[in-house]
Design a protein around this motif. Structure first.
Motif, PDB file in Angstrom:
ATOM      1  N   PRO A 129       0.769  -1.238  -0.073  1.00 40.32           N
ATOM      2  CA  PRO A 129      -0.093  -0.150  -0.090  1.00 40.32           C
ATOM      3  C   PRO A 129       0.942   1.252   0.020  1.00 40.32           C
ATOM      4  O   PRO A 129       0.356   2.253  -0.388  1.00 40.32           O
ATOM      5  CB  PRO A 129      -1.022  -0.111   1.262  1.00 40.32           C
ATOM      6  N   SER A 130       1.901   1.002   0.556  1.00 43.75           N
ATOM      7  CA  SER A 130       2.791   2.447   0.437  1.00 43.75           C
ATOM      8  C   SER A 130       3.515   2.745  -0.752  1.00 43.75           C
ATOM      9  O   SER A 130       3.737   4.024  -0.901  1.00 43.75           O
ATOM     10  CB  SER A 130       4.172   2.165   1.564  1.00 43.75           C
ATOM     11  N   LYS A 131       3.432   1.935  -1.742  1.00 40.35           N
ATOM     12  CA  LYS A 131       3.804   2.220  -2.944  1.00 40.35           C
ATOM     13  C   LYS A 131       2.627   2.380  -4.001  1.00 40.35           C
ATOM     14  O   LYS A 131       2.763   2.438  -5.340  1.00 40.35           O
ATOM     15  CB  LYS A 131       4.326   0.928  -3.688  1.00 40.35           C
ATOM     16  N   HIS A 132       1.480   2.554  -3.322  1.00 40.53           N
ATOM     17  CA  HIS A 132       0.296   2.555  -4.364  1.00 40.53           C
ATOM     18  C   HIS A 132      -0.022   4.076  -4.622  1.00 40.53           C
ATOM     19  O   HIS A 132       0.155   4.821  -3.794  1.00 40.53           O
ATOM     20  CB  HIS A 132      -1.055   1.914  -3.498  1.00 40.53           C
ATOM     21  N   ARG A 133      -0.389   4.346  -5.848  1.00 37.33           N
ATOM     22  CA  ARG A 133      -0.605   5.572  -6.432  1.00 37.33           C
ATOM     23  C   ARG A 133      -2.033   5.962  -6.080  1.00 37.33           C
ATOM     24  O   ARG A 133      -3.041   5.196  -6.102  1.00 37.33           O
ATOM     25  CB  ARG A 133      -0.280   5.788  -7.682  1.00 37.33           C
ATOM     26  N   THR A 134      -2.546   7.361  -5.966  1.00 31.94           N
ATOM     27  CA  THR A 134      -3.599   7.637  -5.447  1.00 31.94           C
ATOM     28  C   THR A 134      -4.520   8.178  -6.710  1.00 31.94           C
ATOM     29  O   THR A 134      -3.927   8.938  -7.672  1.00 31.94           O
ATOM     30  CB  THR A 134      -3.770   8.882  -4.583  1.00 31.94           C
ATOM     31  N   GLY A 135      -5.694   7.434  -7.069  1.00 30.10           N
ATOM     32  CA  GLY A 135      -6.242   7.834  -8.049  1.00 30.10           C
ATOM     33  C   GLY A 135      -5.979   7.298  -9.689  1.00 30.10           C
ATOM     34  O   GLY A 135      -5.184   6.379  -9.620  1.00 30.10           O
ATOM     35  N   GLY A 136      -6.760   7.831 -10.307  1.00 28.29           N
ATOM     36  CA  GLY A 136      -6.205   7.459 -11.718  1.00 28.29           C
ATOM     37  C   GLY A 136      -7.088   8.100 -12.945  1.00 28.29           C
ATOM     38  O   GLY A 136      -7.853   9.357 -12.680  1.00 28.29           O
ATOM     39  N   SER A 273       9.002  13.475   1.387  1.00 28.75           N
ATOM     40  CA  SER A 273      10.242  13.553   1.880  1.00 28.75           C
ATOM     41  C   SER A 273      10.185  13.724   3.584  1.00 28.75           C
ATOM     42  O   SER A 273      11.034  13.218   4.137  1.00 28.75           O
ATOM     43  CB  SER A 273      11.008  14.781   1.408  1.00 28.75           C
ATOM     44  N   GLN A 274       9.029  14.091   3.975  1.00 24.57           N
ATOM     45  CA  GLN A 274       8.963  14.199   5.478  1.00 24.57           C
ATOM     46  C   GLN A 274       8.608  12.946   6.010  1.00 24.57           C
ATOM     47  O   GLN A 274       8.975  12.365   7.039  1.00 24.57           O
ATOM     48  CB  GLN A 274       8.101  15.318   5.727  1.00 24.57           C
ATOM     49  N   PHE A 275       7.691  12.222   5.238  1.00 25.55           N
ATOM     50  CA  PHE A 275       7.027  10.744   5.845  1.00 25.55           C
ATOM     51  C   PHE A 275       7.613   9.891   4.821  1.00 25.55           C
ATOM     52  O   PHE A 275       6.832   9.698   3.902  1.00 25.55           O
ATOM     53  CB  PHE A 275       5.706  10.859   6.063  1.00 25.55           C
ATOM     54  N   THR A 276       8.724   8.999   5.116  1.00 30.88           N
ATOM     55  CA  THR A 276       9.297   8.116   4.050  1.00 30.88           C
ATOM     56  C   THR A 276       8.330   6.753   4.396  1.00 30.88           C
ATOM     57  O   THR A 276       7.415   6.480   5.214  1.00 30.88           O
ATOM     58  CB  THR A 276      10.630   7.808   4.422  1.00 30.88           C
ATOM     59  N   PRO A 280       7.465  -0.112   6.283  1.00 32.40           N
ATOM     60  CA  PRO A 280       7.014  -1.301   5.872  1.00 32.40           C
ATOM     61  C   PRO A 280       8.014  -2.119   5.185  1.00 32.40           C
ATOM     62  O   PRO A 280       7.833  -3.329   5.455  1.00 32.40           O
ATOM     63  CB  PRO A 280       6.055  -0.542   4.736  1.00 32.40           C
ATOM     64  N   LEU A 281       8.947  -1.669   4.535  1.00 30.28           N
ATOM     65  CA  LEU A 281      10.256  -2.401   3.945  1.00 30.28           C
ATOM     66  C   LEU A 281      11.053  -2.997   5.363  1.00 30.28           C
ATOM     67  O   LEU A 281      11.361  -4.221   5.004  1.00 30.28           O
ATOM     68  CB  LEU A 281      10.935  -1.613   3.033  1.00 30.28           C
ATOM     69  N   LYS A 282      11.254  -2.098   5.954  1.00 31.42           N
ATOM     70  CA  LYS A 282      12.204  -2.617   7.075  1.00 31.42           C
ATOM     71  C   LYS A 282      11.412  -3.613   8.046  1.00 31.42           C
ATOM     72  O   LYS A 282      11.952  -4.732   8.380  1.00 31.42           O
ATOM     73  CB  LYS A 282      12.326  -1.314   8.079  1.00 31.42           C
ATOM     74  N   ALA A 283      10.061  -3.382   8.209  1.00 27.51           N
ATOM     75  CA  ALA A 283       9.274  -4.503   9.133  1.00 27.51           C
ATOM     76  C   ALA A 283       9.135  -5.826   8.012  1.00 27.51           C
ATOM     77  O   ALA A 283       9.228  -6.861   8.751  1.00 27.51           O
ATOM     78  CB  ALA A 283       7.909  -3.790   9.155  1.00 27.51           C
ATOM     79  N   GLN A 351      -1.259   8.295   9.551  1.00 30.69           N
ATOM     80  CA  GLN A 351      -2.139   9.198   9.919  1.00 30.69           C
ATOM     81  C   GLN A 351      -1.653  10.705  10.139  1.00 30.69           C
ATOM     82  O   GLN A 351      -2.558  11.671   9.720  1.00 30.69           O
ATOM     83  CB  GLN A 351      -2.693   8.759  11.187  1.00 30.69           C
ATOM     84  N   GLN A 352      -0.429  10.780  10.328  1.00 25.46           N
ATOM     85  CA  GLN A 352       0.167  12.244  10.671  1.00 25.46           C
ATOM     86  C   GLN A 352       0.252  12.829   9.339  1.00 25.46           C
ATOM     87  O   GLN A 352      -0.111  14.033   8.903  1.00 25.46           O
ATOM     88  CB  GLN A 352       1.591  12.129  11.198  1.00 25.46           C
ATOM     89  N   LYS A 353       0.741  11.943   8.199  1.00 25.45           N
ATOM     90  CA  LYS A 353       0.985  12.461   6.903  1.00 25.45           C
ATOM     91  C   LYS A 353      -0.409  12.851   6.418  1.00 25.45           C
ATOM     92  O   LYS A 353      -0.701  13.978   5.621  1.00 25.45           O
ATOM     93  CB  LYS A 353       1.350  11.548   6.034  1.00 25.45           C
ATOM     94  N   GLN A 354      -1.628  12.306   6.524  1.00 21.72           N
ATOM     95  CA  GLN A 354      -3.087  12.215   6.053  1.00 21.72           C
ATOM     96  C   GLN A 354      -3.399  13.581   6.752  1.00 21.72           C
ATOM     97  O   GLN A 354      -4.117  14.533   6.026  1.00 21.72           O
ATOM     98  CB  GLN A 354      -4.000  11.161   6.212  1.00 21.72           C
ATOM     99  N   SER A 355      -3.164  13.839   7.905  1.00 24.89           N
ATOM    100  CA  SER A 355      -3.496  15.081   8.711  1.00 24.89           C
ATOM    101  C   SER A 355      -3.017  16.442   8.159  1.00 24.89           C
ATOM    102  O   SER A 355      -3.832  17.324   7.767  1.00 24.89           O
ATOM    103  CB  SER A 355      -3.120  14.860  10.256  1.00 24.89           C
ATOM    104  N   TRP A 356      -1.799  16.185   7.940  1.00 22.59           N
ATOM    105  CA  TRP A 356      -1.041  17.374   7.237  1.00 22.59           C
ATOM    106  C   TRP A 356      -1.415  17.386   5.833  1.00 22.59           C
ATOM    107  O   TRP A 356      -1.714  18.849   5.166  1.00 22.59           O
ATOM    108  CB  TRP A 356       0.566  17.324   6.906  1.00 22.59           C
ATOM    109  N   LEU A 357      -1.848  16.663   5.120  1.00 19.87           N
ATOM    110  CA  LEU A 357      -2.320  16.716   3.577  1.00 19.87           C
ATOM    111  C   LEU A 357      -3.868  17.252   3.546  1.00 19.87           C
ATOM    112  O   LEU A 357      -4.091  18.281   2.770  1.00 19.87           O
ATOM    113  CB  LEU A 357      -2.369  15.318   2.992  1.00 19.87           C
ATOM    114  N   THR A 358      -4.606  16.855   4.677  1.00 20.68           N
ATOM    115  CA  THR A 358      -5.920  17.492   4.737  1.00 20.68           C
ATOM    116  C   THR A 358      -5.677  19.143   5.044  1.00 20.68           C
ATOM    117  O   THR A 358      -6.622  19.840   4.583  1.00 20.68           O
ATOM    118  CB  THR A 358      -6.809  16.782   5.962  1.00 20.68           C
ATOM    119  N   ARG A 359      -4.858  19.446   5.963  1.00 16.25           N
ATOM    120  CA  ARG A 359      -4.805  20.925   6.102  1.00 16.25           C
ATOM    121  C   ARG A 359      -4.119  21.650   5.090  1.00 16.25           C
ATOM    122  O   ARG A 359      -4.726  22.709   4.717  1.00 16.25           O
ATOM    123  CB  ARG A 359      -3.553  21.053   7.270  1.00 16.25           C
ATOM    124  N   LEU A 360      -3.012  21.267   4.239  1.00 16.21           N
ATOM    125  CA  LEU A 360      -2.443  21.982   3.315  1.00 16.21           C
ATOM    126  C   LEU A 360      -3.120  21.832   1.956  1.00 16.21           C
ATOM    127  O   LEU A 360      -2.943  22.746   1.104  1.00 16.21           O
ATOM    128  CB  LEU A 360      -1.059  21.305   3.125  1.00 16.21           C
TER     129      LEU A 360
END
Length: 470
Positions: A129-136, A273-276, A280-283, A351-360
């Protein structure tokens, strides 16, 4: 007065005829309509195929259970749980056919068994999921990105064309503000035309996907029309600068690039760049290493560690053979627990990334609009995260179902197969609400869009009133 009324009627008829006169207008309208219908058609087919695959997976799993029950000798639970890949389903709303968001075939119907969950979710990049693009290419893309271009072609040069043809000075000689009213009337005509096209696209979608004409339908439509009005007032503001057609076209294209492309691009680039996506890969890597190393380590010690979380099996961990299913599944669980911190860190970052995305997203009406469409359709990141969480809960149900058979060496019966847990489908879509107290104000894209539209309307009207006829 009678002559003025006749002139106004003639002007209106002329404007309606002129609306469809230019080749650029015809081509733009045709491309937009065809693109919209194509997006609806492809989305409908993709959604139906996805739902068919989900239903087929459930039927196949049911047939497999029936086949096992008909065998003379049933397999032991360890073997049964190893090969039983239970289907899950992200129960998507039909609206996701129009606004795909995070919904893709390889992420909405995962099959899981009792083995380590981390490896099943991130077993390869294609379903990470971390490699998944949004939309199409969907209706959301058509509305968010192609609609502004159509509006620019239809409206941004109205004033400059009037000046070049000489009609602006001529009409202003008959009555005060008549030329300015002509521009606003022409804008209104084009807004009505585009609104009708959008409405027809939504109606076609409702017919094709059997969507009800309920509050959800009109919420999508109202949000889209608000976004349409925003771009018309962007065009009006550019026209009020009283520049040439070339300047107006370039200014509108620049505005579209900044609002719809550059700002969302910078936002996503900055957040990426802020939220890499290293966790998931490490886990996944750590989980596999822990599991592989377990074969060379003290198996009894692994069971001792496992029963710290399941003390009811403390007296049942001894075995004499070199291998036992109880150790194998205990080791699978321990490998998952070894990366639990990475998993939790990743979830918190998302969750933090999504929160910032919603604000920005308030910085870009296009990004804000598309995010709200996905949110209403139940195909946004939050809905996908809820699906993954439900998969985790289901995986725990499977594990805890098989443990009594493994540690108590209980043979499997036909009735036990009937009681094997099945995934409970979750409806990810939520009905729109009017200002519920539990939702942050930044989520109300329609309010933000409406506010921006009103501001643009006031500014552009004020500038039009200051225009001089020359």
């Amino acid at each position: 007065m009678l002559n003025i009324n006749k002139l106004s009627a003639s002007i209106l008829a002329f404007e309606l005829k002129r609306l469809f006169h230019g080749a650029a207008t015809k081509v733009s309208l045709l491309v937009f309509i065809i693109s919209g219908l194509l997006a609806i058609y492809l989305g409908a087919n993709s959604y139906k195929a996805l739902r068919i695959d989900q239903v087929k997976s459930a039927i196949v799993f049911k047939k497999e259970r029936e086949h096992i029950q008909q065998r003379e000798q049933l397999p032991e639970m360890g073997s049964l749980a190893y090969y039983a890949h239970s289907p899950t389903a992200w129960q998507l709303s039909p609206w996701t056919a129009l606004f795909v968001g995070q919904s893709q075939n390889n992420l909405v119907a995962m099959k899981v068994n009792a083995l380590a969950l981390q490896g099943q979710i991130y077993n390869k990049e294609l379903i990470n999921p971390s490699k998944h693009r949004t939309g199409g290419f969907d209706l959301g893309f058509i509305l968010a990105y192609m609609l502004p271009i159509l509006i620019g072609v239809l409206s941004v040069n109205l004033l400059s064309e009037e000046r070049q043809s000489g009609r602006w000075r001529l009409l202003s000689a008959f009555a005060n503000h008549s030329a300015k009213k002509l521009i606003w009337r022409a804008l209104l005509q084009r807004f009505v035309l585009v609104s009708l096209i959008i409405s027809l696209l939504f109606i076609s979608s409702a017919v094709l996907l059997s969507l009800p004409f309920d509050g959800m339908f009109f919420t999508f439509l109202a949000l889209s029309l608000t976004y349409t009005a925003f771009w018309f007032f962007v065009a009006a503001l550019i026209m009020s600068l009283n520049k040439s057609s070339l300047y107006n076209s370039l200014a509108f294209i620049a505005s579209w690039l900044v609002i719809a492309v550059l700002i969302p691009g910078f936002i996503h680039l900055g957040l990426s760049s802020q939220f890499t996506n290293a966790e998931p890969l490490k886990a996944s890597t750590t989980q596999r290493l822990v599991l592989n190393d377990g074969w060379d380590q003290d198996k009894q010690a692994a069971l001792e560690k496992f029963v710290q979380d399941y003390p009811q099996y403390r007296e049942k961990i001894a075995y004499e053979a070199d291998f036992h299913w109880k150790w194998y599944y205990a080791m699978q669980q321990l490998s998952d627990l070894s990366v639990a911190e990475n998993w939790n860190t990743y979830i918190a970052e998302q969750q933090q990334k999504q929160s910032w995305l919603t604000r920005l997203s308030v910085l870009s009406p296009s990004l804000l609009f598309q995010m709200q469409l996905n949110k209403l359709a139940g195909s946004d990141t939050q809905a996908h995260s809820a699906y993954i969480d439900s998969v985790r809960q289901y995986h725990q149900q499977i594990r805890e179902f098989i443990y009594p058979y493994l540690f108590n060496d209980t043979p499997v019966t036909s009735e036990d197969i009937d009681t094997f847990p099945l995934f409970a489908e979750q409806i990810s879509i939520e009905k729109p609400q009017i200002l519920p107290a539990s939702t942050p104000l930044s989520d109300y894209a329609w309010l933000v869009l409406l506010g921006l539209t009103c501001v643009l309307a006031g500014v552009s009207r004020q500038r039009f009133n200051k225009l001089r006829v020359s």
